[in-house]
Enzyme design. Structure first.
Site, PDB file in Angstrom:
ATOM      1  CE  LYS A 437      81.248  26.739   6.521  1.00 30.28           C
ATOM      2  NZ  LYS A 437      81.226  25.772   7.507  1.00 30.28           N
ATOM      3  CE1 TYR A 663      54.485  27.903 -15.571  1.00 28.25           C
ATOM      4  CE2 TYR A 663      55.857  29.023 -14.145  1.00 28.25           C
ATOM      5  CZ  TYR A 663      55.821  28.468 -15.458  1.00 28.25           C
ATOM      6  OH  TYR A 663      56.605  28.567 -16.404  1.00 28.25           O
ATOM      7  CG  MET A 712      64.242  28.893 -12.743  1.00 36.23           C
ATOM      8  SD  MET A 712      64.753  27.755 -14.112  1.00 36.23           S
ATOM      9  CE  MET A 712      64.138  26.153 -13.642  1.00 36.23           C
TER      10      MET A 712
END
Length: 769
Positions: A437, A663, A712
């Site tokens: 799965k 950041y 990200m």
């Protein structure tokens, strides 16, 4: 391979018995053990081998349909095959080994036999690379080093060579005797003595004695540096130890600088010198040493294709095995072979066409890389061959689905090892269901499912119907259990012959209504029981009502009944798990009394298999255990990690004291530091909580902590103490940082790490068939 022996002599060699008449001039030219590789059946013999997962007797009909007419079996089939000749033997593998031993006795040239805990295939390929300048060499294909692999390797050897190199591997006492008797080596190589399979030997001395049985009558053997053993064994093996320090000049010419490569190279170089290859020749050949990670590496390509990158050489004997491998993987796909030639080997084109002809390829392209035309790659399995001189590695990279430099390397040979380790814990009659799965825990649903089917597991398990549909469309034929079949997908479930797990009266009623509407009856279902997990499942108090329905609905037939353990990895207190087991046993008895047919009962998951072997019932379910995860320290040693996560350095910057990184300026440098920027971030699965030193990667084998916040698409790491070039490889998960360690740093479990890998991260498959 063409044996060219009479059938009567063949029967004599393998000590078989045959009650059927046959022509006295009938010949045996070659052997087959895998029906998927049968492409030309003239005078071939099929050996019905019994393996850990599959019994070759089950594929006699398939071999017969492809033209095989001679079979070596332990039991003759009950079905009549009018033109077939069946030769019975007590043990098919031993019969095959006897044939290999006889074939070896006909060869007049010397054989070098290689063994060791690690590095066997690398030393074999690098030694082949160095010796081929002076000699015609045959060698074992890929990593064919087992009891079966060595026999098959020997049977490929032709008479027109100067030398052969055969790789050998053992895992238990007693195996080397059979290998030695087959090979009868003239020279030996021992790469290392490590921990691989050491748990099967009483001590290190027994392991050394077993491995060096291979060298009992050799002219000379060569041992790698750092192997500590009694001098008597060195003397008995007529051995010379090749220290790594002897070849510092040669190492500088190599494309690899790691310690393991130096160790393997010292053996290959030392042996090549022994066989009169000059230092000048060796120095010229070392820059082209093949990178074995590229051997049959498979990755997703553009436009729905799969690419097999086999560009590390253009050896014509190896081409046959690459084409055979492609044939076994091409379920539902057209097959394309692309061969890159550079000027010195352009004359090989006709030979390549002759080798490829029996494989009935959909497309064959041969030429220099710049001259190879564009072709329809949609739904194709593309095998790319060539050499570094022809730049076919670059050609292969251009066909990758995406150019993101971060990738997962998935080693299916480790997956095979792990399944075998679990197989040894269960009864031979117990079936095995493998859970795939969530895209096979992030490894790739179709590729993993097809591999598991090839391995011979009994069932696949998925979470949702669309996963099962994807597998069926890819050509997977195994039974597929759907754990959470939603009402909206019932029609697809039925159309694609998927077996739903039903867990409530409402769901059961809805599924029966769907079957009635589609005019279907006798459709297989599985019943999910809740024995304490308190997730999905029928309550035990409702069994009477459940069995009343099961007895009266001809639309369905119970194929299986199962439940799920919730605390199987709790080694301190097993009372709750034992309660679940006893409740499941009672429920199974009650259901069996109510319905008048057999069904499969299954309860154990990966942890349950390792800790509760008496509760196997009819089938077990393996999930995370396939990937090398288990809480039992002793059993864990038998498992291997199947996934490595890698990236590269994109840029390097020097950060002055007082400057910030990332950041929100969450990191302020107190001293001048050097950082590397790596193209990976939380969008790929590298969690944001690994920011500011909580996470690390490894570069050149050294830990490099994160600097600033994880972005990200990027991270920054501290490389102040290292000399790192742009493009240097970065390890996120691998030898220095395991999957479990990464999960611990993220504050989660390995399941979440595996299933969090982004689809944009390339999956490359190292499939040791």
């Amino acid at each position: 391979m063409k044996l060219g022996i009479s059938l009567s002599y063949f029967i004599e060699i393998i000590q078989g018995s045959c009650s059927q008449d046959f022509l006295s001039d009938r010949k045996v030219d070659s052997v087959m053990v895998d029906t998927r590789k049968i492409i030309a059946s003239s005078n071939q013999v099929y050996f019905a081998l019994k393996g850990e997962f599959r019994d070759g007797h089950q594929f006699i009909a398939a071999a017969y349909e492809k033209g095989i007419r001679i079979f070596v079996v332990e039991v003759c089939p009950e079905v009549i095959f009018s033109e077939a000749i069946f030769i019975e033997v007590p043990n098919v593998l031993i019969a095959l080994q006897s044939l290999a031993k006889e074939h070896r006795s006909t060869l007049k040239y010397p054989i070098i036999a290689i063994t060791g805990s690690v590095g066997k295939t690398t030393v074999k390929e690098w030694l082949y690379h160095l010796l081929s300048s002076n000699y015609k060499i045959y060698r074992s294909p890929k990593s064919y080093n087992s009891q079966l692999g060595v026999a098959l390797s020997l049977l490929t050897l032709k008479s027109d060579a100067d030398m052969a190199i055969i790789e050998t591997g053992i895992s238990i006492p007693g195996e080397m005797k059979a290998l030695y008797e087959m090979i009868q080596p003239d020279y030996g190589v021992l790469t290392t003595i490590g921990q691989a399979h050491s748990e099967n030997f009483k001590d290190r001395q027994e392991l050394i004695s077993e491995k060096t049985l291979l060298f009992q009558k050799v002219n000379k053997s060569f041992f790698g540096a750092g192997i500590y053993m009694d001098q008597s064994i060195v003397d008995q093996s007529n051995a010379v130890i090749l220290p790594e320090l002897d070849f510092e000049t040669e190492y500088k010419a190599m494309p690899f600088m790691d310690k393991g490569s130096r160790h393997s190279a010292s053996l290959a170089i030392g042996i090549a010198l022994y066989f009169k290859v000059t230092k000048k020749q060796i120095l010229a050949l070392l820059p082209q040493l093949p990178q074995l990670a590229m051997r049959l590496e498979t990755f997703e390509g553009v436009d729905g294709s799969l690419i097999i990158n086999d560009t590390y050489n253009l050896d014509l004997d190896a081409l046959v095995y690459s084409l055979e491998y492609q044939l076994t993987q091409a379920v539902g796909r057209k097959r394309v072979l692309v061969v890159g030639l550079h000027a010195p080997n352009a004359a090989m084109e006709e030979k390549i066409k002759i080798i490829a002809a029996p494989f009935n390829l959909d497309l064959l392209l041969i030429g220099q890389p710049g001259d190879i035309p564009k072709f329809d790659i949609h739904n194709a399995l593309v095998l790319i061959k060539g050499t570094r001189q022809a730049n076919m590695q670059e050609f292969a990279v251009k066909l990758k689905l995406k150019k993101h430099k971060t990738e997962l390397l998935i080693d299916f040979s480790a997956l095979r090892n792990n399944l075998t380790a679990f197989k040894k814990l269960i009864h031979p009659s117990t079936k095995m269901l493998t859970m795939i799965k969530s895209q096979a825990y992030g490894m790739g649903l179709v590729k993993t499912g097809m591999f598991l089917e090839k391995m011979g597991v009994d069932y696949l398990g998925v979470a949702y119907v669309d996963e099962g549909v994807e597998l069926r469309k890819a050509g997977v034929k195994l039974p597929i259990l759907v754990m959470n079949a939603e009402d909206s997908a019932f029609s697809d479930c039925i159309d694609y012959n998927l077996e739903p797990a039903l867990y409530s009266f409402e769901q059961l009623t809805a599924f029966v209504h769907q079957l009635i509407g589609m005019n279907r009856s006798g459709f297989p279902i599985h019943i999910k029981l809740d024995t304490g997990m308190h997730r999905l499942g029928f309550e035990l108090k409702d069994l009477r009502s459940l069995t009343d329905i099961l007895q009266t609905q001809p639309e369905i037939v119970v194929k299986g009944v199962y439940s799920h353990l919730s605390d199987a990895d709790n080694r301190r207190d097993n009372r709750f798990t034992n309660l679940q087991i006893s409740q499941f046993e009672m429920a199974i008895k009650q259901i069996k009394l109510a319905i008048n047919h057999d069904f499969i009962s299954h309860l154990l998951n990966s942890e349950g298999i390792a800790h509760y072997p008496k509760a196997q019932f009819d089938m077990v379910r393996i999930g995370i255990g396939m990937f090398g995860i288990n809480q039992d320290p002793q059993f864990f040693k038998k498992l291997q990690p199947i996934v490595a996560w890698k990236s590269v350095v994109s840029q390097i910057k020097t950060i002055q004291a007082g400057a910030s990184v990332g950041y929100n300026r969450s990191y302020i440098a107190t001293n001048e530091i050097k950082i590397a920027i790596i193209p990976i971030g939380y969008g790929d699965g590298f969690k944001r909580n690994l920011s500011n030193g909580k996470g690390k990667v490894y570069i050149q084998g050294k830990a490099c902590p994160t600097i600033g916040r994880v972005c990200m698409d990027m991270i920054m790491v501290d490389i102040t103490k290292l000399q790192v070039p742009v493009g240097e490889e970065v390890e996120l998960i691998g030898p220095n940082q395991s999957l479990e360690q990464m999960a611990l740093a993220m504050g989660t479990i390995p399941y979440e790490v595996l299933t969090s890998f982004s689809p944009r991260v390339h999956r490359s498959y190292l499939n040791d068939e």
